[in-house]
Design an enzyme around this catalytic site. Structure first.
Site, PDB file in Angstrom:
ATOM      1  N   SER A  76     -48.970   5.796 -23.734  1.00  0.00           N
ATOM      2  CA  SER A  76     -49.045   4.850 -22.646  1.00  0.00           C
ATOM      3  C   SER A  76     -48.798   3.408 -23.066  1.00  0.00           C
ATOM      4  O   SER A  76     -48.717   2.541 -22.212  1.00  0.00           O
ATOM      5  CB  SER A  76     -50.433   4.932 -22.013  1.00  0.00           C
ATOM      6  N   SER A 129     -51.092   7.600 -27.577  1.00  0.00           N
ATOM      7  CA  SER A 129     -50.402   6.534 -26.843  1.00  0.00           C
ATOM      8  C   SER A 129     -49.725   5.488 -27.722  1.00  0.00           C
ATOM      9  O   SER A 129     -49.000   4.632 -27.227  1.00  0.00           O
ATOM     10  CB  SER A 129     -51.372   5.856 -25.874  1.00  0.00           C
ATOM     11  N   LYS A 141     -50.822  -4.897 -24.706  1.00  0.00           N
ATOM     12  CA  LYS A 141     -50.956  -3.874 -23.659  1.00  0.00           C
ATOM     13  C   LYS A 141     -51.946  -4.349 -22.605  1.00  0.00           C
ATOM     14  O   LYS A 141     -52.987  -4.916 -22.948  1.00  0.00           O
ATOM     15  CB  LYS A 141     -51.439  -2.572 -24.315  1.00  0.00           C
TER      16      LYS A 141
END
Lengths: 500, 500
Positions: A231, A255, A154
């Site tokens: 996310s 997330s 990420k």
């Protein structure tokens, strides 16, 4: 056109070219007319299969045209005077070749397509999923227990020599190259995994939707045209597609668990503070937790053995399900959680959840204050560079004063204690998210608050939570979440293997 | 199975599942049997359309099985009792979903597939083409005349912060990060282009085939299952597929012109020394030249305006074609060159080419000596790490002594003077390569020597050469090459626009 045995039926060639001209002109009305009406008409491409004229028509109206191309080969297989398959090789103006296969049927109104299958060459990388990819982007340092595994990182973790992009182009443009790897990245490399690439995140990891205003929505292969969840969206989609085996992400308020649920993956949010967040861009330090996603429970655990501290284990736990939590989910999701709980003998228990909305409000106040504390100085003069949903969160965050934050922190502290007390040494079974992945384009505001009611428990109390994949009766992915006391991450990872 | 109006014909479901089981078991005999015999049976995937049972069968035998998958949806469109289309959604064990569309026909021997179209999700990046890609890998420094263009950089150019891979894993593993960009890379960035990625090269750029022993053969979209051409293979395929607009490469003895011809692209090898080779890994310094590939002549020239020194122009040149050179190509390629020459009023001229093989031998001697001089110390203890074809070149190079090299250099000098004299102020029209792209798997040794006879002229004399795309009667890409005096690069780029 080359033909197969029988001659090409009358009018087919004209209909084929009428279709092609309409496609190049994005003449949706003609395209709609030339596709057979009804619920069984099919159109498939890399983003999934559309079933029925309505779905196909809606897709055409929204996509804004198709890449320009020319037909370089056609092959007709005539079935009879009223049916023929037309296979065409296309050459795209932007480069590369594709293929289109169509079954045509003559109706009273003329020739109509009843099924189409379209392939076109893809881009160098799917920029909805990735910012950088390599073979590998960073080689393993290992060997170790993760030999051969590939990681989608990420874009909030430092990768030495690369910048952190945080899902925002302006942030990326000003970022400096990171001098060291994030600790979690380094541990994975030392354990034998290599980095496949740096995956998209929603802006500053402050969203659960899976749609980035700048880079688009990563695909959700098992639920085409639905949200990826966020996310940690890019990491999750990369794992779903098999472009990486481990999706490294973060979970401040869901997330990891939300994309795991939406995409049918395994995922863990670790105990707050258990896995190092060294050289990870913070969103809200009181809640930010390292997490990861995989396609199987065994690998989920193997990553835990690398990233988590050793600790005593107590895998034999009573399972508890709380109807007041399960009931926060839509019926088809609740049904999956209830079935799981029943199958594994979870006790049903009533909790007093009247304070949950207040706890959640306090959580959001602290999160906002912390986000503004870390990012506000950069964000304030650059609000125009941030997508509308995340921008609105920052704008609200700017208004949270220290006093409000201090009061909220008190509520969070009480909530945390109460939640830990309720969980005790049991494992709570609850929905990972209250709904299946919403259709892209659907309104997201109500869903976000409903989601936070479920995901907020682990966030408030810093608990580890493992998401297991489930499937609703209508065949869509969903998630069952296991929640336990702080430090019991390894127990949950063990349980995830035992229970699936 | 869901069905469309008519019921599913007898036996079709069984045949469908028999096929699926055979596919999962790589039971080629059963797969061959279930595909209809004859020349009109079709099978298409991302690598192109196969036409005829023979091609399909050969493909199956060579591919070594298909990725494991399960069928998650099927839709049958029944045409009549003997014909039906079956559309299936597949879920791959490695991740992601695909689609398969089959037209089934009942024959006297049972159900057979007459057409199949297969889609499967791709990898994060095509590692045959790329080592690293990004959105972008390196942003533009510009603005400038190349705003919005994207570059596939051959993996022999330095990109700051990245290593040079040179098409060889051992070299890459030992490489250090480059402290600066190669000059050509920097100029492109300053002119507004961004780097899409670092593209595969054949090992040390010492091949023309387009097959790397470690990373495979990049695809050739306009000539499926044929060689991409090399050694600027990855850059060329990236441009063909539209994954980059500019393919930056090098041309020592044809490494731009050959892939341009095989893939139907525009390409230029610049005058030796005209464009900077600063921070480019050398193969043979006396001959190495910067070059690039594009899909249109206008962009080919725009890049030239950035990378080439300014100079006087003289675009109005007499064209000359030399039957002795054109005749080195296979008839279908020679026909394209002759037609081009005739169309543009080229004069035919006879050259004494009896010395050409001797010149070429001298070229190869000098090239080998220089390659060993720059790379031998590293290569010598690592021959086992190099693919067999390039390894054999290095082994031969190790045996070239200084005396032989000096003698060869004399021949090269005489050849260069003679070639420059023959070319004069004209523009010579000749084949870019003697054949169309060979089928992958075909023997390459004879083709290489024939190719060098044509491409070696520019190499020996340090001349600029522009490759223009042509197409043979059978529809395959080929190249027409324009050759001119040293320094006339810009004239050739201008001419490429005028003549196409």
């Amino acid at each position: 056109m080359t033909t197969r045995q029988r001659p090409v039926p009358d009018g087919l060639v004209e209909a084929f070219w009428e279709y092609e001209r309409a496609l190049m002109a994005d003449d949706v009305a003609t395209l709609d007319r030339l596709f057979a009406p009804g619920p069984t008409t099919l159109r498939g491409d890399a983003d999934g299969l559309l079933v029925g004229h309505d779905q196909i028509s809606a897709f055409r109206s929204s996509r804004g045209g198709t890449p320009q191309r020319r037909i370089v080969q056609t092959h007709v297989q005539t079935v009879d005077d009223d049916h023929a398959l037309v296979v065409a090789v296309t050459e795209l103006a932007r480069g590369g070749r594709g293929q289109q296969t169509q079954l045509w049927v003559r109706t009273a109104d003329g020739w109509r397509v009843t099924a189409a299958h379209v392939s076109a060459p893809g881009p160098a990388l799917d920029t909805r999923i990735w910012r950088l990819v390599g073979d590998p982007l960073v080689p393993a340092i290992g060997p170790g227990p993760l030999d051969g595994e590939t990681v989608a990182v990420k874009d909030v973790y430092a990768v030495r020599g690369e910048r952190i992009g945080a899902g925002n182009p302006a942030w990326l443009a000003e970022a400096r190259e990171e001098p060291v790897h994030a600790r979690a990245v380094e541990l994975l490399l030392e354990a034998g995994a290599s980095l496949r690439g740096i995956a998209r995140t929603e802006e500053f990891a402050w969203s659960l939707a899976g749609v980035n205003a700048h880079y688009g929505a990563p695909p959700n292969p098992r639920a085409p045209r639905r949200a990826a969840g966020g996310s940690s969206s890019g990491s999750a989609s990369a794992v779903s597609l098999g472009q990486a085996s481990i999706g490294l992400g973060t979970d401040t308020a869901g997330s990891i668990r939300v994309p795991a649920a939406y995409q049918g993956l395994y995922g863990i949010r670790t105990t707050h503070g258990a896995a190092s967040t060294y050289a990870v861009l913070p969103l809200a330090r009181s809640f930010d937790a390292v997490g990861w996603l995989t396609r199987d429970a065994g690998l989920l655990r193997r990553v835990g053995e690398v990233l988590l501290p050793p600790g005593p284990r107590n895998p034999a736990s009573d399972l508890v399900s709380v109807p007041g939590l399960t009931g926060l989910a839509e019926p088809e999701v609740a049904a999956v959680v209830d079935a799981f709980a029943a199958e594994h003998g979870a006790m049903r228990e009533s909790w007093d959840l009247t304070e949950l909305p207040a706890w959640l409000a306090a959580f959001q106040t602290v999160q906002a204050w912390e986000a503004w504390h870390d990012l506000g100085a950069w964000v304030a003069p650059r609000l125009d560079e941030i997508g509308p949903e995340v921008r609105a969160r920052f704008e609200a965050a700017a208004l949270v004063d220290d006093e409000q934050a201090a009061a909220a922190r008190q509520v969070v502290g009480r909530a945390s204690a109460r939640i830990r007390e309720l969980v005790g040494e049991r494992v709570v079974v609850l929905p990972s998210a209250p709904s299946v992945a919403p259709l892209l384009g659907a309104d997201r505001s109500a869903g976000r608050q409903a989601t936070l009611l479920l995901t907020g428990l682990a966030a408030l109390a810093g608990l580890p939570a493992v998401g297991l994949p489930g499937r609703t009766r209508s065949g869509l992915p969903t998630g069952v979440c296991l929640l336990a006391a702080p430090g019991r991450d390894r127990d949950l990872l063990e349980l995830a293997i035992d229970l699936t």
